[in-house]
Design an enzyme around this catalytic site. Sequence first.
Site, PDB file in Angstrom:
ATOM      1  N   SER A 163      37.414  37.682  47.505  1.00 59.04           N
ATOM      2  CA  SER A 163      36.912  37.160  46.231  1.00 59.04           C
ATOM      3  C   SER A 163      37.679  37.586  44.995  1.00 59.04           C
ATOM      4  O   SER A 163      37.398  37.094  43.903  1.00 59.04           O
ATOM      5  CB  SER A 163      35.435  37.533  46.063  1.00 59.04           C
ATOM      6  OG  SER A 163      34.644  36.774  46.946  1.00 59.04           O
ATOM      7  N   LYS A 190      32.490  41.446  36.489  1.00 60.57           N
ATOM      8  CA  LYS A 190      31.849  40.432  37.329  1.00 60.57           C
ATOM      9  C   LYS A 190      30.376  40.761  37.542  1.00 60.57           C
ATOM     10  O   LYS A 190      29.990  41.933  37.664  1.00 60.57           O
ATOM     11  CB  LYS A 190      32.575  40.369  38.673  1.00 60.57           C
ATOM     12  CG  LYS A 190      32.048  39.303  39.638  1.00 60.57           C
ATOM     13  CD  LYS A 190      32.842  39.344  40.922  1.00 60.57           C
ATOM     14  CE  LYS A 190      32.324  38.363  41.953  1.00 60.57           C
ATOM     15  NZ  LYS A 190      33.107  38.416  43.215  1.00 60.57           N
ATOM     16  N   SER A 196      34.680  34.591  44.871  1.00 61.62           N
ATOM     17  CA  SER A 196      33.516  34.427  43.995  1.00 61.62           C
ATOM     18  C   SER A 196      33.741  34.993  42.593  1.00 61.62           C
ATOM     19  O   SER A 196      32.871  34.864  41.741  1.00 61.62           O
ATOM     20  CB  SER A 196      32.305  35.104  44.632  1.00 61.62           C
ATOM     21  OG  SER A 196      32.558  36.484  44.870  1.00 61.62           O
TER      22      SER A 196
END
Length: 467
Positions: free
Chosen positions: A180, A81, A156
């Site tokens: 997230s 990520k 996210s």
Amino acid sequence: MTGELLYKSAIELRELVVSKAVSPVELLEHSLARRDEVDPALNCFVTRMDDSAFDYAKAAERAIMEGEEPGLLHGLPISIKDLIAVGGVRLTFGSKPMENNIAAVDAPSVRQARRQGAVVIGKSTTSEFGCKPVGDSLVSGITRNPWNLKKTPGGSSCGAVASVATGVTPFALGTDGGGSVRIPCSLTGLFGIKAHFGRVPIFPVSATPTLAHVGPIARTVRDAALLLSAVSEYDRRDPFAVAGEIPDFLGACDLPVQGMRIAWSPTLGYAEPLPEIVGICEKAVRVFEELGCIVDEVETVMDGDPSDMWMAEFYAGVGTRLKDVLTNSPDQLDPAVADVLDGALDQTLEEYYTQVFRRYEFRERLRQFLESYDLLVTPTLPVAAFDVGLNTPPELPGANIISWVAYTYPFNLTGNPGASLPVGFTGDGLPVGLQVISRAISEVDIFRAAAAFEAARPWADRIPPIV
């Protein structure tokens, strides 16, 4: 992409690599071909790393051919990520002001994954500094849900889940500062876990250092256990890092669950889930009873919604990191993010520390509650995936940018291990997740329960409809 490798688990793929049935280079080629097939529709990656990926895959292949001891992740493709540093590669945080930022070093989790033989194929998309639990940013645009391209995959860690769900890689590393990892896993039918705070060290320092976790996202429980085992090594650069022996997460997946005490809370005392979501989760809870667990329904676990505590900490950290941008060029920020950051920086020092001490009291109340239970289970989210382009679900009018994810952020405040496991689908064919919380430093209890549920109600054969 050749069907024989698509959707195989990480554990299966590692066995193929170690037995020389598939080379790491061949596996990488398949992974990149699948990425090129689905990414135009999904938008999972903000930075591709093909050249370095081939270098690492060739090194993994040489190691196998020369008889070296293979790592836990030997030759397996993985994505990282874009809130996690990969040395020499862009680290944008999903934020326009950071669009050309280059990370100086690998984060501890990346370093450990590579030491164990993993092949990093790219940086996955994220909302700006992880501030929104949906999947869009001004840097990368909109990431879409492979179960329905009109819907958000959540955030996210949006790119990570979309790519894992479609078989680009068997697993990925995401981050979880308020849910997230768990939120997007719930919305895309995956298993994701944030281990106890500090179990996976973080460096460079996060914008939200007392809340941030790095965690595995995978299609199976054992794949997540494998990845967590590989990246949990203690690192002195993180002052919160958990020292000591790493638990046997994979071994925990084979432990019996009969007699485990589970508290099932549909609302925690304040959440407002849709009835369909509660019904799906209640059916999942009955599975634990069938497996021999003792389940108590507990409506009220917390005195009230702790979102103000979480927002005071999370958004104050990101707001401080972006203060110059907020002051001089706020148009470079996502408007929804800019709004919450402004509010967080308006709090006085006394107001901030009032929330800090409330947080310690909150953590102690949860610790006492879990003295009577091995696990606390809740819906992961009150809703299923909703339309892209929205910051909050229309089914929850009045919810703000964070309060709609009512079940996840409390456990970043406490640091407890937490996971989301897939437990069913809505009438519209959208995935639903069940959140599983354990006592401090007790991730093994999550793995034993999740693996037992997966064996009783397997989900990995459910494939998103995206071509």
